[in-house]
Design a protein around this motif. Structure first.
Motif, PDB file in Angstrom:
ATOM      1  N   ASN A 174       0.838  -1.103   0.025  1.00 35.88           N
ATOM      2  CA  ASN A 174       0.165   0.194   0.032  1.00 35.88           C
ATOM      3  C   ASN A 174       0.944   1.206  -0.023  1.00 35.88           C
ATOM      4  O   ASN A 174       1.819   1.176   1.069  1.00 35.88           O
ATOM      5  CB  ASN A 174      -0.811  -0.020   1.272  1.00 35.88           C
ATOM      6  CG  ASN A 174      -1.965   1.205   1.434  1.00 35.88           C
ATOM      7  OD1 ASN A 174      -2.037   1.910   0.409  1.00 35.88           O
ATOM      8  ND2 ASN A 174      -2.234   1.341   2.384  1.00 35.88           N
ATOM      9  N   ILE A 175       1.020   1.980  -1.010  1.00 35.50           N
ATOM     10  CA  ILE A 175       2.047   3.160  -1.358  1.00 35.50           C
ATOM     11  C   ILE A 175       1.014   4.359  -1.402  1.00 35.50           C
ATOM     12  O   ILE A 175       0.325   4.467  -2.450  1.00 35.50           O
ATOM     13  CB  ILE A 175       2.626   2.890  -2.479  1.00 35.50           C
ATOM     14  CG1 ILE A 175       3.502   1.371  -2.475  1.00 35.50           C
ATOM     15  CG2 ILE A 175       3.799   4.027  -2.776  1.00 35.50           C
ATOM     16  CD1 ILE A 175       4.231   1.180  -3.568  1.00 35.50           C
ATOM     17  N   SER A 176       1.617   5.407  -0.406  1.00 35.85           N
ATOM     18  CA  SER A 176       1.088   6.620  -0.834  1.00 35.85           C
ATOM     19  C   SER A 176       2.174   7.860  -0.794  1.00 35.85           C
ATOM     20  O   SER A 176       3.289   7.486  -0.499  1.00 35.85           O
ATOM     21  CB  SER A 176      -0.150   7.099   0.630  1.00 35.85           C
ATOM     22  OG  SER A 176       0.849   7.045   1.869  1.00 35.85           O
ATOM     23  N   THR A 177       1.753   8.895  -1.428  1.00 35.42           N
ATOM     24  CA  THR A 177       2.798   9.770  -1.385  1.00 35.42           C
ATOM     25  C   THR A 177       2.629  11.182  -1.160  1.00 35.42           C
ATOM     26  O   THR A 177       1.163  11.591  -1.015  1.00 35.42           O
ATOM     27  CB  THR A 177       3.249   9.822  -3.187  1.00 35.42           C
ATOM     28  OG1 THR A 177       2.104  10.344  -3.770  1.00 35.42           O
ATOM     29  CG2 THR A 177       3.594   8.653  -3.862  1.00 35.42           C
ATOM     30  N   SER A 178       3.605  11.947  -0.825  1.00 32.26           N
ATOM     31  CA  SER A 178       3.272  13.186  -0.677  1.00 32.26           C
ATOM     32  C   SER A 178       4.405  14.087  -0.949  1.00 32.26           C
ATOM     33  O   SER A 178       5.639  13.817  -1.276  1.00 32.26           O
ATOM     34  CB  SER A 178       3.237  13.556   1.217  1.00 32.26           C
ATOM     35  OG  SER A 178       4.506  13.134   1.826  1.00 32.26           O
ATOM     36  N   GLN A 179       4.284  15.508  -1.678  1.00 34.58           N
ATOM     37  CA  GLN A 179       5.281  16.062  -2.198  1.00 34.58           C
ATOM     38  C   GLN A 179       5.307  17.751  -1.700  1.00 34.58           C
ATOM     39  O   GLN A 179       4.281  18.120  -1.010  1.00 34.58           O
ATOM     40  CB  GLN A 179       4.906  16.297  -3.752  1.00 34.58           C
ATOM     41  CG  GLN A 179       4.795  15.147  -4.288  1.00 34.58           C
ATOM     42  CD  GLN A 179       3.228  14.478  -4.369  1.00 34.58           C
ATOM     43  OE1 GLN A 179       2.309  15.159  -4.016  1.00 34.58           O
ATOM     44  NE2 GLN A 179       3.104  13.250  -4.615  1.00 34.58           N
TER      45      GLN A 179
END
Length: 255
Positions: free
Chosen positions: A201-206
């Protein structure tokens, strides 16, 4: 036959029954222990690869690599999978690539209006337009088309692999405007995962910033994995920093 002798067959039969019962119970205990026995190293690895949902070709390649390992190394890999399967993954990076392009920003409405007024006046009277132009020059009025700095796009892929076989890629894109010496504006900072994620389960933030002519783009990946009833997590960070069009930093690290 004595009374003691008359009881001997009965005792012997009871003893035989107790032996049979012991064998039955023993067989039951052995079966129970077999059910609770730990999986073989091959079974643990195969379950892990299945959970990744890779292609058939990648699945076969990974299992072939595992089969080529010495038995002791296979056991070590199986232990790592059961303790923290994400720690088996390797992350390899190449050099970021930078492509260029530019765009012209449309003239501001006020500048177009002033230019149109001067052109219209010229049609009515050449002498009037000359005087108007002289006054404009004297007053320091200049009409310019607004042009942005050239646009650049940096890409930075990081491959996630197992035994040197790629199972997915973390992609990063940083779009900015810059002169040769300074980043003048950030336009995009994004990251995403492609490939076989499987049970991941992969989430991203930038985030991005400008400072002293340098532009930065940072992408954080929060990765989680549920495997055989256990939950594992780890975080990775990609970052690019440019000073104008010169790359000053490219990094991938645990955070």
């Amino acid at each position: 036959m004595s009374e003691g002798d008359s009881h001997a067959p009965t005792d012997e039969g009871g003893f035989g029954k107790r032996i049979a019962l012991g064998l039955i119970l023993g067989t039951g205990i052995t079966a129970a222990n077999a059910d609770e026995a730990p999986d073989s190293a091959e079974a643990v690895f195969s379950d892990f690869v299945d959970a990744l949902n890779v292609s058939d070709a990648t699945d076969a390649a990974l299992n072939q690599k595992f089969d080529q390992l010495p038995a002791a190394e296979q056991e070590r890999v199986a232990d790592v999978i059961e303790e923290d399967p994400l720690s088996l993954m390797q992350f390899s990076t190449g050099a970021p690539t930078l492509t260029s392009g530019s765009e012209t920003v449309a003239e501001p409405a006020l500048a177009r209006k002033v230019a149109s007024s001067i052109t219209t006046a010229a049609h009515h009277s050449v002498s009037t337009s000359r005087r108007a132009l002289a006054r404009s020059v004297a007053s320091g009025l200049h009409i310019h088309t607004a042009v942005s700095s050239p646009r650049y796009t940096a890409t930075y892929p990081v491959n996630a692999s197992l035994f040197g076989i790629t199972t997915g890629t973390f992609n990063m894109r940083y779009v900015f405007e810059a002169t040769s010496t300074n980043v003048t504006r950030n336009l995009e900072c994004s990251g995403w995962f492609t490939g076989a994620a499987g049970v991941w389960n992969i989430s991203t933030s930038q985030s991005n910033y400008l400072s002293g002519g340098s532009g930065s783009c940072t992408v954080r990946y929060n990765m989680a994995l549920a495997f055989k009833g256990s939950f594992f997590s780890t975080n990775k960070q990609q970052q690019l920093i440019y000073k104008g069009t010169r790359l000053t930093s490219a990094s991938v690290k645990n955070v």
